[in-house]
Motif scaffolding. Structure first.
Motif, PDB file in Angstrom:
ATOM      1  N   ASP A  38       0.821  -1.213   0.000  1.00 17.08           N
ATOM      2  CA  ASP A  38       0.000   0.000   0.000  1.00 17.08           C
ATOM      3  C   ASP A  38       0.854   1.261   0.000  1.00 17.08           C
ATOM      4  OD1 ASP A  38      -2.804   1.213   0.422  1.00 17.08           O
ATOM      5  OD2 ASP A  38      -1.556   2.195   1.947  1.00 17.08           O
ATOM      6  N   HIS A  39       1.857   1.298   0.881  1.00 18.97           N
ATOM      7  CA  HIS A  39       2.704   2.489   0.936  1.00 18.97           C
ATOM      8  C   HIS A  39       4.021   2.166   1.615  1.00 18.97           C
ATOM      9  CE1 HIS A  39       0.660   2.734   4.894  1.00 18.97           C
ATOM     10  NE2 HIS A  39       1.788   3.293   5.306  1.00 18.97           N
ATOM     11  N   VAL A  40       4.961   3.083   1.462  1.00 15.36           N
ATOM     12  CA  VAL A  40       6.231   3.060   2.162  1.00 15.36           C
ATOM     13  C   VAL A  40       6.214   4.242   3.107  1.00 15.36           C
ATOM     14  CG1 VAL A  40       8.720   3.366   1.906  1.00 15.36           C
ATOM     15  CG2 VAL A  40       7.470   2.001   0.240  1.00 15.36           C
ATOM     16  N   GLY A  41       6.594   4.024   4.358  1.00 13.08           N
ATOM     17  CA  GLY A  41       6.645   5.103   5.338  1.00 13.08           C
ATOM     18  C   GLY A  41       8.082   5.452   5.670  1.00 13.08           C
ATOM     19  N   LEU A  42       8.383   6.743   5.678  1.00 12.57           N
ATOM     20  CA  LEU A  42       9.735   7.220   5.964  1.00 12.57           C
ATOM     21  C   LEU A  42       9.667   8.367   6.961  1.00 12.57           C
ATOM     22  CD1 LEU A  42      10.897   7.435   2.257  1.00 12.57           C
ATOM     23  CD2 LEU A  42      11.574   5.677   3.893  1.00 12.57           C
ATOM     24  N   THR A  43      10.574   8.368   7.924  1.00  9.88           N
ATOM     25  CA  THR A  43      10.671   9.472   8.871  1.00  9.88           C
ATOM     26  C   THR A  43      11.688  10.471   8.354  1.00  9.88           C
ATOM     27  OG1 THR A  43      10.016   8.096  10.737  1.00  9.88           O
ATOM     28  CG2 THR A  43      11.274  10.091  11.242  1.00  9.88           C
ATOM     29  N   VAL A  44      11.310  11.740   8.375  1.00 13.26           N
ATOM     30  CA  VAL A  44      12.161  12.818   7.874  1.00 13.26           C
ATOM     31  C   VAL A  44      12.333  13.866   8.969  1.00 13.26           C
ATOM     32  CG1 VAL A  44      11.440  12.414   5.478  1.00 13.26           C
ATOM     33  CG2 VAL A  44      10.184  14.067   6.874  1.00 13.26           C
ATOM     34  N   PRO A  45      13.443  14.614   8.942  1.00 13.08           N
ATOM     35  CA  PRO A  45      13.650  15.616   9.988  1.00 13.08           C
ATOM     36  C   PRO A  45      12.794  16.865   9.810  1.00 13.08           C
ATOM     37  CG  PRO A  45      15.516  15.573   8.499  1.00 13.08           C
ATOM     38  CD  PRO A  45      14.612  14.449   8.093  1.00 13.08           C
ATOM     39  N   ASP A  46      12.409  17.206   8.585  1.00 14.46           N
ATOM     40  CA  ASP A  46      11.629  18.407   8.300  1.00 14.46           C
ATOM     41  C   ASP A  46      10.591  18.044   7.241  1.00 14.46           C
ATOM     42  OD1 ASP A  46      10.753  20.806   6.915  1.00 14.46           O
ATOM     43  OD2 ASP A  46      12.358  21.873   7.925  1.00 14.46           O
ATOM     44  N   LEU A  47       9.341  17.950   7.653  1.00 13.85           N
ATOM     45  CA  LEU A  47       8.280  17.498   6.756  1.00 13.85           C
ATOM     46  C   LEU A  47       8.105  18.431   5.557  1.00 13.85           C
ATOM     47  CD1 LEU A  47       6.167  15.237   6.424  1.00 13.85           C
ATOM     48  CD2 LEU A  47       4.542  16.721   7.620  1.00 13.85           C
ATOM     49  N   GLU A  48       8.153  19.731   5.794  1.00  8.24           N
ATOM     50  CA  GLU A  48       7.962  20.684   4.680  1.00  8.24           C
ATOM     51  C   GLU A  48       9.041  20.509   3.617  1.00  8.24           C
ATOM     52  OE1 GLU A  48       5.249  22.408   4.297  1.00  8.24           O
ATOM     53  OE2 GLU A  48       4.534  21.791   6.264  1.00  8.24           O
ATOM     54  N   GLU A  49      10.293  20.367   4.034  1.00  4.31           N
ATOM     55  CA  GLU A  49      11.393  20.183   3.085  1.00  4.31           C
ATOM     56  C   GLU A  49      11.224  18.884   2.300  1.00  4.31           C
ATOM     57  OE1 GLU A  49      16.263  20.171   3.138  1.00  4.31           O
ATOM     58  OE2 GLU A  49      15.223  19.267   4.850  1.00  4.31           O
ATOM     59  N   ALA A  50      10.863  17.815   2.992  1.00  2.00           N
ATOM     60  CA  ALA A  50      10.723  16.511   2.334  1.00  2.00           C
ATOM     61  C   ALA A  50       9.549  16.505   1.360  1.00  2.00           C
ATOM     62  CB  ALA A  50      10.566  15.414   3.377  1.00  2.00           C
ATOM     63  N   VAL A  51       8.412  17.057   1.766  1.00  2.00           N
ATOM     64  CA  VAL A  51       7.256  17.116   0.870  1.00  2.00           C
ATOM     65  C   VAL A  51       7.610  17.935  -0.363  1.00  2.00           C
ATOM     66  CG1 VAL A  51       4.915  18.028   0.580  1.00  2.00           C
ATOM     67  CG2 VAL A  51       5.494  16.692   2.627  1.00  2.00           C
ATOM     68  N   ALA A  52       8.265  19.070  -0.177  1.00  2.00           N
ATOM     69  CA  ALA A  52       8.651  19.910  -1.322  1.00  2.00           C
ATOM     70  C   ALA A  52       9.553  19.147  -2.283  1.00  2.00           C
ATOM     71  CB  ALA A  52       9.335  21.187  -0.839  1.00  2.00           C
ATOM     72  N   PHE A  53      10.516  18.371  -1.757  1.00  2.00           N
ATOM     73  CA  PHE A  53      11.417  17.602  -2.616  1.00  2.00           C
ATOM     74  C   PHE A  53      10.638  16.541  -3.393  1.00  2.00           C
ATOM     75  CE2 PHE A  53      14.285  14.140  -3.627  1.00  2.00           C
ATOM     76  CZ  PHE A  53      15.366  14.812  -4.191  1.00  2.00           C
ATOM     77  N   PHE A  54       9.796  15.786  -2.710  1.00  2.00           N
ATOM     78  CA  PHE A  54       9.034  14.738  -3.386  1.00  2.00           C
ATOM     79  C   PHE A  54       8.101  15.321  -4.445  1.00  2.00           C
ATOM     80  CE2 PHE A  54      10.587  11.848  -0.216  1.00  2.00           C
ATOM     81  CZ  PHE A  54      10.437  10.579  -0.761  1.00  2.00           C
ATOM     82  N   VAL A  55       7.473  16.450  -4.154  1.00  2.00           N
ATOM     83  CA  VAL A  55       6.541  17.065  -5.109  1.00  2.00           C
ATOM     84  C   VAL A  55       7.295  17.681  -6.284  1.00  2.00           C
ATOM     85  CG1 VAL A  55       4.886  18.964  -5.390  1.00  2.00           C
ATOM     86  CG2 VAL A  55       4.694  17.408  -3.428  1.00  2.00           C
ATOM     87  N   LYS A  56       8.306  18.490  -5.999  1.00  2.00           N
ATOM     88  CA  LYS A  56       8.995  19.217  -7.072  1.00  2.00           C
ATOM     89  C   LYS A  56       9.969  18.344  -7.863  1.00  2.00           C
ATOM     90  CE  LYS A  56       8.554  23.629  -4.739  1.00  2.00           C
ATOM     91  NZ  LYS A  56       9.248  24.677  -3.988  1.00  2.00           N
ATOM     92  N   ALA A  57      10.796  17.564  -7.187  1.00  2.00           N
ATOM     93  CA  ALA A  57      11.833  16.786  -7.882  1.00  2.00           C
ATOM     94  C   ALA A  57      11.320  15.459  -8.428  1.00  2.00           C
ATOM     95  CB  ALA A  57      13.020  16.533  -6.950  1.00  2.00           C
ATOM     96  N   LEU A  58      10.327  14.854  -7.744  1.00  2.00           N
ATOM     97  CA  LEU A  58       9.894  13.508  -8.123  1.00  2.00           C
ATOM     98  C   LEU A  58       8.469  13.446  -8.668  1.00  2.00           C
ATOM     99  CD1 LEU A  58      11.452  11.642  -5.073  1.00  2.00           C
ATOM    100  CD2 LEU A  58      12.350  11.726  -7.413  1.00  2.00           C
ATOM    101  N   GLY A  59       7.750  14.559  -8.663  1.00  2.00           N
ATOM    102  CA  GLY A  59       6.414  14.585  -9.245  1.00  2.00           C
ATOM    103  C   GLY A  59       5.308  14.023  -8.384  1.00  2.00           C
ATOM    104  N   ALA A  60       5.507  13.970  -7.072  1.00  2.00           N
ATOM    105  CA  ALA A  60       4.479  13.444  -6.171  1.00  2.00           C
ATOM    106  C   ALA A  60       3.330  14.428  -6.022  1.00  2.00           C
ATOM    107  CB  ALA A  60       5.083  13.151  -4.793  1.00  2.00           C
ATOM    108  N   GLU A  61       2.203  13.902  -5.565  1.00  2.00           N
ATOM    109  CA  GLU A  61       1.039  14.713  -5.243  1.00  2.00           C
ATOM    110  C   GLU A  61       0.746  14.509  -3.762  1.00  2.00           C
ATOM    111  OE1 GLU A  61      -3.789  14.649  -6.041  1.00  2.00           O
ATOM    112  OE2 GLU A  61      -2.499  13.248  -7.112  1.00  2.00           O
ATOM    113  N   GLU A  62       0.610  15.595  -3.009  1.00  2.00           N
ATOM    114  CA  GLU A  62       0.254  15.461  -1.592  1.00  2.00           C
ATOM    115  C   GLU A  62      -1.239  15.185  -1.484  1.00  2.00           C
ATOM    116  OE1 GLU A  62       0.184  17.954   2.585  1.00  2.00           O
ATOM    117  OE2 GLU A  62       1.637  18.544   1.061  1.00  2.00           O
ATOM    118  N   LEU A  63      -1.593  14.097  -0.786  1.00  2.00           N
ATOM    119  CA  LEU A  63      -2.994  13.715  -0.642  1.00  2.00           C
ATOM    120  C   LEU A  63      -3.632  14.261   0.630  1.00  2.00           C
ATOM    121  CD1 LEU A  63      -2.769   9.981  -1.794  1.00  2.00           C
ATOM    122  CD2 LEU A  63      -3.378  12.000  -3.156  1.00  2.00           C
ATOM    123  N   TYR A  64      -2.915  14.150   1.759  1.00  2.00           N
ATOM    124  CA  TYR A  64      -3.456  14.661   3.014  1.00  2.00           C
ATOM    125  C   TYR A  64      -2.366  14.736   4.067  1.00  2.00           C
ATOM    126  CZ  TYR A  64      -3.599   9.751   4.569  1.00  2.00           C
ATOM    127  OH  TYR A  64      -3.286   8.457   4.902  1.00  2.00           O
TER     128      TYR A  64
END
Length: 190
Positions: free
Chosen positions: A19-45
């Protein structure tokens, strides 16, 4: 009898797919921005939980003062990634190395590793590990595989791979498998 059953590990009934992979990151905003901008992810919730002295240790195996904020991302066409930022009094900040217990990486297939590496080298904070590699005779089943590891700005180890030059690739799961693996009631080819 399977090897797992022979070792006393029973098969979990009803397992259908990841279903999903879960990862712990030190800064959620930075990680979400990287996944969205560099990898093309969509934030769901996003969601938050804790602290809760009973629930958190029992359900997450973390200290009773722990709290979390999470973001669920969709990485089309086949991966959900859940990113966690935790707050707790004894939070560790170092990442396990690839060779440590708990070491891990996340890999993405790309069309051209050289083009992807060129873009990665231009993203502030990303560290590409060495040059692009190509598998040769040491692993004949995947000879031609082109790959590179890199570290995200916060230290998550990732890999990019291009398997288009592999003559007879092993049966790794890919786009051709997604439709056939879908349950009959969810298939769109009906």
């Amino acid at each position: 009898m399977s090897a797992s059953t022979e070792r006393g590990i029973p098969r979990i009934p009803g397992v259908r797919h990841a279903d999903h992979v879960g990862l712990t990151v030190p800064d959620l905003e930075e990680a979400v921005a990287f996944f969205v901008k560099a990898l093309g992810a969509e934030e769901l919730y996003r969601s938050t939980r804790g602290p809760d002295a009973e629930f958190m240790p029992e359900n997450f195996a973390v200290p009773k003062d722990a709290s979390l904020t999470l973001a669920m991302l969709r990485m089309p066409p086949n991966l959900n990634v859940e990113l966690f930022e935790w707050d707790t009094s004894d939070r560790r900040t170092e990442h396990p190395r690839h060779s440590d217990a708990g070491g891990h990486h996340l890999c993405f297939v790309v069309d051209d590793v050289d083009e992807a590496v060129a873009v990665l080298r231009g993203i502030p904070g990303v560290r590409v590990l060495g040059d692009r590699k190509e598998v040769a005779g040491d692993s004949p089943r995947v000879a031609g595989n082109r790959w590179t590891y890199f570290l995200t700005p916060w230290g998550l180890l990732m890999e990019i791979v291009d398997r288009s030059r592999v003559a007879d690739p092993p049966p790794l799961v890919g786009p051709a498998d997604w439709l056939t693996a879908a349950p009959e009631n969810t298939r769109k080819d009906r």
